[in-house]
Design an enzyme around this catalytic site. Structure first.
Site, mmCIF file in Angstrom:
data_model
loop_
_atom_site.group_PDB
_atom_site.id
_atom_site.type_symbol
_atom_site.label_atom_id
_atom_site.label_comp_id
_atom_site.label_asym_id
_atom_site.label_seq_id
_atom_site.Cartn_x
_atom_site.Cartn_y
_atom_site.Cartn_z
ATOM 1 N N GLU A 106 40.361 53.479 47.816
ATOM 2 C CA GLU A 106 39.723 55.059 47.829
ATOM 3 C C GLU A 106 39.481 55.494 49.305
ATOM 4 O O GLU A 106 38.916 54.584 50.168
ATOM 5 C CB GLU A 106 38.420 54.934 46.758
ATOM 6 C CG GLU A 106 37.838 56.467 46.847
ATOM 7 C CD GLU A 106 36.691 56.293 45.866
ATOM 8 O OE1 GLU A 106 36.103 55.026 45.507
ATOM 9 O OE2 GLU A 106 36.299 57.490 45.391
ATOM 10 N N LYS A 153 39.714 62.817 41.421
ATOM 11 C CA LYS A 153 38.732 61.950 40.888
ATOM 12 C C LYS A 153 37.881 62.879 39.741
ATOM 13 O O LYS A 153 37.249 63.866 40.100
ATOM 14 C CB LYS A 153 37.765 61.623 41.956
ATOM 15 C CG LYS A 153 36.736 60.751 41.306
ATOM 16 C CD LYS A 153 35.838 60.084 42.756
ATOM 17 C CE LYS A 153 34.982 58.947 42.292
ATOM 18 N NZ LYS A 153 34.399 58.327 43.618
ATOM 19 N N CYS A 194 37.782 55.072 41.222
ATOM 20 C CA CYS A 194 36.638 54.150 41.304
ATOM 21 C C CYS A 194 35.652 54.502 40.205
ATOM 22 O O CYS A 194 35.857 53.932 39.246
ATOM 23 C CB CYS A 194 35.845 54.693 42.627
ATOM 24 S SG CYS A 194 34.452 53.641 42.838
HETATM 25 N N1 LIG Z 1 33.336 55.401 45.105
HETATM 26 C C1 LIG Z 1 32.625 55.413 43.762
HETATM 27 O O1 LIG Z 1 32.768 56.117 42.871
HETATM 28 N N2 LIG Z 1 31.668 54.430 43.918
HETATM 29 C C2 LIG Z 1 30.501 54.709 42.976
HETATM 30 C C3 LIG Z 1 30.107 53.096 42.537
HETATM 31 C C4 LIG Z 1 30.692 52.373 41.527
HETATM 32 O O2 LIG Z 1 31.248 53.119 40.538
HETATM 33 O O3 LIG Z 1 30.500 51.153 41.559
#
Ligand SMILES: NC(=O)NCCC(=O)O
Length: 411
Positions: free
Chosen positions: A141, A216, A253
């Site tokens: 990401e 996203k 993510c």
């Molecule tokens: N990049 C992101 O969405 N991180 C959020 C934390 C997670 O989902 O563990």
């Protein structure tokens, strides 16, 4: 370098092992080095499952790949997911690669230098994937930058690029060179809509063409993940990209915590869902091996999970409204990239602290074989859930709760 027992020799710089588990690169390595072979086999069976009744086979890679891994000091692992032989369909084996990496220079460096250094660092890993005949490759990401969204400082928006910007052009050449589909998750600058910023995956075809994008869907508001300061929830739905090597989708993510997000990619026909991530140990590590694997099982597709590595320290300390003292880093991004399969098997994970390339051969016929075996699609009762969700999203929704009229009666 890691010793033959999977542990770094004492005396090497402590920094090099920051993020290790007692000096081991991963839980798998820790168990392998400390259990008898029989016990390790049993532990692996329980932790990683079996594929066609056997432990996953490791596959050997060309010398060029291992030489690149050695020269540039990254972890490389490769496995094969098998399937039962079918009479009427030919095998559909694709080789998929995942790249995890730390940033290359301090976050205080000139932005142009930071981006250039990351691209230079990732290039030999892409070359290693290309040399190994990887068909579909996914980066982590926001791979062109530090994960600066903890800071809330707007200057990091400068890393955003249009869909056809510098990083896409860089990858388009490599995609063409290696006849490889490349998924490139970046911070996007939407030049046609007021130059707003999105968290986007660009899907580049094996001819170097841009097949499409996905933005996203779910933006975190947890811990230091202050991403909602920078971009909104995506507006691209749940696209599945039909590539030369199979139908792929990208669940970026935090979307991995949303089972309906996974489901939607499955309903649109994904055979492989890639989950480029940036997440830290304290927040999410117990969830990491479960969620993607569960999605692969529930939706009868393969999942490739990627997380960045290392600790990124920012110039100015920040707080995140969680009562913790101000700090200048997110914590440790724990890598541990891996693949999960629809039959509930999964690969071991890449290192918790080193850059790495994870490769797997997967026969996409496994998706339908598992649908036929378990019948999850057939038994899913989608209409029942559609009606619940439709009611739930109305303002006058009342939860379906039947209270015991004797709930307050004394025994
Ligand atoms: N990049 C992101 O969405 N991180 C959020 C934390 C997670 O989902 O563990």
């Amino acid at each position: 370098m890691e010793g033959s027992n999977g542990k770094r020799p004492q005396g090497e710089e402590e920094e090099a092992t920051a993020g290790s588990i007692g000096g081991y690169e991963s839980l798998h390595r820790l168990l392998e080095s400390n259990l008898s072979p029989e016990l390790f086999k049993e532990a692996s069976r329980l932790l990683l499952g079996l594929n066609c009744g056997r432990a996953l086979e490791a596959i050997s890679l060309p010398d060029g790949t291992t030489a690149l891994a050695k020269a540039h000091s990254f972890d490389v692992q490769a496995f094969r997911f098998n399937v039962d032989k079918e009479f009427l369909r030919q095998p559909r084996v694709v080789r998929v690669g995942l790249i995890q990496n730390s940033i290359a220079v301090p976050t205080t460096s000139h932005f142009a230098d930071q981006k250039k250094a990351i691209m230079e660092k990732v290039k030999p890993m892409i070359d290693a994937a290309g040399e190994s005949g990887v068909n579909i490759l996914c980066l982590q990401e926001a791979w062109t930058m530090p994960f600066a969204f903890c800071t809330r400082e707007k200057r990091w928006c400068e890393f955003a690029e249009p869909i056809d910007g510098e990083s896409t052009q860089f990858l388009q050449q490599l995609a063409q060179k290696y006849n490889m589909v490349i998924v490139s998750p970046i911070l996007e600058r939407d030049v046609n809509h007021g130059e707003i910023v999105w968290n986007t995956a660009v899907v580049i075809g094996n001819h170097g063409n841009i097949i499409g994008i996905h933005r996203k869907n779910h933006i975190p508001r947890v811990g230091d993940f202050n991403e909602s300061t920078y971009y909104m929830e995506g507006n691209t739905g749940h696209p599945v990209f039909e590539t030369a090597y199979g139908k792929i989708a990208v669940n970026i993510c935090y979307g991995r915590h949303h089972p309906l997000n996974w489901l939607a990619f499955g309903l649109n026909g994904a055979e492989i869902v890639l989950n480029p991530s940036a997440t830290v140990g304290e927040l999410s590590e117990p969830m990491w091996p479960i969620e993607a694997r569960n999605a692969a099982i529930a939706n009868s597709y393969f999942v490739g999970s990627i997380n960045r590595v290392g600790t990124e320290v920012f110039p100015n300390p920040f707080t995140s409204g969680d009562g913790k003292p101000q700090h200048a880093d997110f914590g440790h991004f724990y890598g541990s990239s891996h693949f999960s399969a629809p039959d509930a098997s999964c690969t071991p994970s890449l290192s918790r602290y080193r850059d790495g390339l994870m490769i797997s051969d997967m026969d996409l016929n496994l998706c339908r074989q598992i649908k036929d075996k378990w019948g999850f699609r057939m038994t899913a009762r989608y209409d029942m859930y559609a009606s619940l969700l439709s009611n739930y999203s109305k303002p006058d929704f009342k939860p379906q709760v039947i209270s015991d009229p004797l709930i307050n009666k004394r025994a």
